[in-house]
Design an enzyme around this catalytic site. Structure first.
Site, PDB file in Angstrom:
ATOM      1  N   ARG A 147       0.798  -1.227   0.000  1.00  0.00           N
ATOM      2  CA  ARG A 147       0.000   0.000   0.000  1.00  0.00           C
ATOM      3  C   ARG A 147       0.832   1.279   0.000  1.00  0.00           C
ATOM      4  O   ARG A 147       0.549   2.214  -0.743  1.00  0.00           O
ATOM      5  CB  ARG A 147      -0.941   0.029   1.227  1.00  0.00           C
ATOM      6  CG  ARG A 147      -2.170  -0.788   1.054  1.00  0.00           C
ATOM      7  CD  ARG A 147      -2.629  -1.381   2.377  1.00  0.00           C
ATOM      8  NE  ARG A 147      -1.721  -2.460   2.729  1.00  0.00           N
ATOM      9  CZ  ARG A 147      -1.913  -3.726   2.378  1.00  0.00           C
ATOM     10  NH1 ARG A 147      -2.991  -4.065   1.746  1.00  0.00           N
ATOM     11  NH2 ARG A 147      -1.032  -4.668   2.692  1.00  0.00           N
ATOM     12  N   THR A 148       1.823   1.333   0.851  1.00  0.00           N
ATOM     13  CA  THR A 148       2.548   2.599   1.001  1.00  0.00           C
ATOM     14  C   THR A 148       3.251   2.972  -0.303  1.00  0.00           C
ATOM     15  O   THR A 148       3.104   4.078  -0.813  1.00  0.00           O
ATOM     16  CB  THR A 148       3.554   2.508   2.160  1.00  0.00           C
ATOM     17  OG1 THR A 148       2.845   2.069   3.327  1.00  0.00           O
ATOM     18  CG2 THR A 148       4.199   3.861   2.444  1.00  0.00           C
ATOM     19  N   LYS A 156      25.948  -4.111  -2.427  1.00  0.00           N
ATOM     20  CA  LYS A 156      27.412  -4.179  -2.554  1.00  0.00           C
ATOM     21  C   LYS A 156      28.110  -3.558  -1.349  1.00  0.00           C
ATOM     22  O   LYS A 156      29.321  -3.462  -1.309  1.00  0.00           O
ATOM     23  CB  LYS A 156      27.864  -3.415  -3.803  1.00  0.00           C
ATOM     24  CG  LYS A 156      27.283  -3.908  -5.105  1.00  0.00           C
ATOM     25  CD  LYS A 156      27.846  -3.050  -6.252  1.00  0.00           C
ATOM     26  CE  LYS A 156      27.113  -3.263  -7.540  1.00  0.00           C
ATOM     27  NZ  LYS A 156      27.379  -2.174  -8.495  1.00  0.00           N
ATOM     28  N   ARG A 168      11.611   3.702   2.923  1.00  0.00           N
ATOM     29  CA  ARG A 168      11.233   2.717   3.957  1.00  0.00           C
ATOM     30  C   ARG A 168      12.463   1.882   4.285  1.00  0.00           C
ATOM     31  O   ARG A 168      13.154   1.395   3.391  1.00  0.00           O
ATOM     32  CB  ARG A 168      10.102   1.814   3.468  1.00  0.00           C
ATOM     33  CG  ARG A 168       9.868   0.638   4.419  1.00  0.00           C
ATOM     34  CD  ARG A 168       8.622  -0.132   4.132  1.00  0.00           C
ATOM     35  NE  ARG A 168       7.431   0.606   4.526  1.00  0.00           N
ATOM     36  CZ  ARG A 168       6.212   0.092   4.523  1.00  0.00           C
ATOM     37  NH1 ARG A 168       6.026  -1.158   4.146  1.00  0.00           N
ATOM     38  NH2 ARG A 168       5.173   0.818   4.883  1.00  0.00           N
ATOM     39  N   HIS A 224       5.843   5.770  11.352  1.00  0.00           N
ATOM     40  CA  HIS A 224       5.214   5.647  10.033  1.00  0.00           C
ATOM     41  C   HIS A 224       4.221   6.811   9.920  1.00  0.00           C
ATOM     42  O   HIS A 224       3.013   6.616   9.890  1.00  0.00           O
ATOM     43  CB  HIS A 224       4.513   4.286   9.927  1.00  0.00           C
ATOM     44  CG  HIS A 224       4.144   3.875   8.538  1.00  0.00           C
ATOM     45  ND1 HIS A 224       4.218   4.737   7.457  1.00  0.00           N
ATOM     46  CD2 HIS A 224       3.684   2.687   8.049  1.00  0.00           C
ATOM     47  CE1 HIS A 224       3.822   4.079   6.371  1.00  0.00           C
ATOM     48  NE2 HIS A 224       3.499   2.844   6.703  1.00  0.00           N
TER      49      HIS A 224
HETATM   50  C1  NCD Z   1       2.283  -1.220   8.002  1.00  0.00           C
HETATM   51  C2  NCD Z   1       3.781  -1.077   8.117  1.00  0.00           C
HETATM   52  O1  NCD Z   1       4.512  -1.319   7.153  1.00  0.00           O
HETATM   53  O2  NCD Z   1       4.210  -0.711   9.198  1.00  0.00           O
HETATM   54  N1  NCD Z   1       1.830  -1.391   6.705  1.00  0.00           N
HETATM   55  C3  NCD Z   1       1.403  -0.283   6.018  1.00  0.00           C
HETATM   56  O3  NCD Z   1       2.195   0.585   5.697  1.00  0.00           O
HETATM   57  N2  NCD Z   1       0.099  -0.178   5.765  1.00  0.00           N
HETATM   58  C4  NCD Z   1       1.670  -2.172   8.935  1.00  0.00           C
HETATM   59  C5  NCD Z   1       2.209  -3.569   9.022  1.00  0.00           C
HETATM   60  O4  NCD Z   1       3.125  -3.971   8.305  1.00  0.00           O
HETATM   61  O5  NCD Z   1       1.678  -4.298   9.857  1.00  0.00           O
END
Ligand code: NCD
Length: 306
Positions: A55-56, A84, A105, A133
């Protein structure tokens, strides 16, 4: 000016005042009716994902495309020079020459903050370790605002893995700007860490209670935000096995909720919400993913438009 405050990007939910949040919620609301535009026509977004994402990453990329911009990036460190042995700092100092904003991320705590120290362009934290997040928390609030209302006295349950879940940490930080009642619901092993509770209670005077049995308060909740047990962050796999199915929300539970109750989840879900719940109008986690697109359009427009 919001733009000045966030010119280094969006790093931590702690950086947001109530005014900032309301500003982004308003912009997110406006984006609901903007299907596409050429606002970011000559801009390039880099999405650097060192951890899995559905999703993100896709909502940021879709948001960028819908606003007329372009996207470059990678979805795993396996295809980048990190493999590397290149450092994150060097990666950032390189990618900033090819793009106008970086969505990052990473599994390392503080990765986005570190990146922002090296970058001349805005960094958006798309999840760093188990702590932060912030854009997920903004979209969670947009969902609540649009579907329930962010009113004083709202009763909100936050349930599941409160120890390792980064979405709940950022969400709690944003919620600390509002006058709502929070119920932290978790097994003993996965309680919210004291550093968050101290901040919420001592510095922000947030009203919260910690409980284990959600059924005791289900009938008073307006919103329940469920989360996945974060398997990948456990040091002890036996502990994970013990708690992994601690909460499974049932149809019977749904019957015991108020008419205007709404169930949220950042997704992915594992077993905590069975598919039969999905058909209820109270289950809005897929709507929530749509608000993710709108909020990310709002964030990119804010950081990147001239
Ligand atoms: C979350 C994350 O990556 O922290 N996912 C997201 O971005 N919707 C939640 C999760 O992984 O449980």
């Amino acid at each position: 000016m919001i733009k000045d405050k966030f010119k280094k990007g969006i790093i931590s939910a702690r950086d947001f005042s109530r005014e900032d949040i309301e500003y982004f919620l308003e912009k997110g609301h406006e984006m609901i009716s903007i299907e596409s535009s050429d606002l970011l026509k000559d801009k390039i977004l880099a999405t650097l994902f060192f951890e899995p994402s559905t999703r993100t990453r896709l909502s940021f990329e879709s948001a960028m495309h819908r606003l007329g911009g372009k996207v470059i990036g990678f979805q795993t460190e396996k295809v980048s020079s990190i493999k590397k042995g290149e450092s994150l700092a060097d990666t950032i100092r390189t990618v900033e020459n090819y793009s106008d904003c970086i969505v990052l991320r990473h599994s390392m705590e503080g990765a986005a903050k570190l990146a922002s120290r090296f970058a001349k362009i805005p960094i958006i934290n798309a999840g760093s370790g188990s702590k932060e997040h912030p854009t997920q928390a903004l979209l969670d609030l947009l969902t609540i605002k649009e579907e329930v209302g962010l009113f004083d006295g709202l009763n909100m349950g936050i349930m599941g893995d409160l120890k390792y879940g980064r979405t709940v940490h950022s969400l709690a930080m944003l919620l600390s700007n509002f006058n709502i009642n929070i119920y932290f619901i978790s097994p003993e092993e996965l309680k919210m860490r004291s550093r968050y509770k101290d901040y919420l209670f001592r510095q922000r005077e947030v009203k919260f209670k910690e409980i284990t049995n959600y059924r005791k308060i289900l009938n008073i909740l307006d919103v329940l935000y469920m989360t996945r047990i974060q398997k990948e962050r456990f040091v002890d796999m036996e502990e994970y096995e013990r708690v992994k199915n601690f909460y499974v929300f049932s149809e019977k539970d749904l019957e015991n909720t108020k008419d205007n109750f709404r169930l949220l989840h950042p997704l992915p879900r594992i077993n905590e919400i069975p598919p039969e719940i999905d058909k209820s109008e109270k289950a809005i986690y897929f709507k929530q993913t749509r608000y993710g697109l709108h909020m990310r359009k709002a964030i990119l427009a804010e950081l990147l438009s001239e």
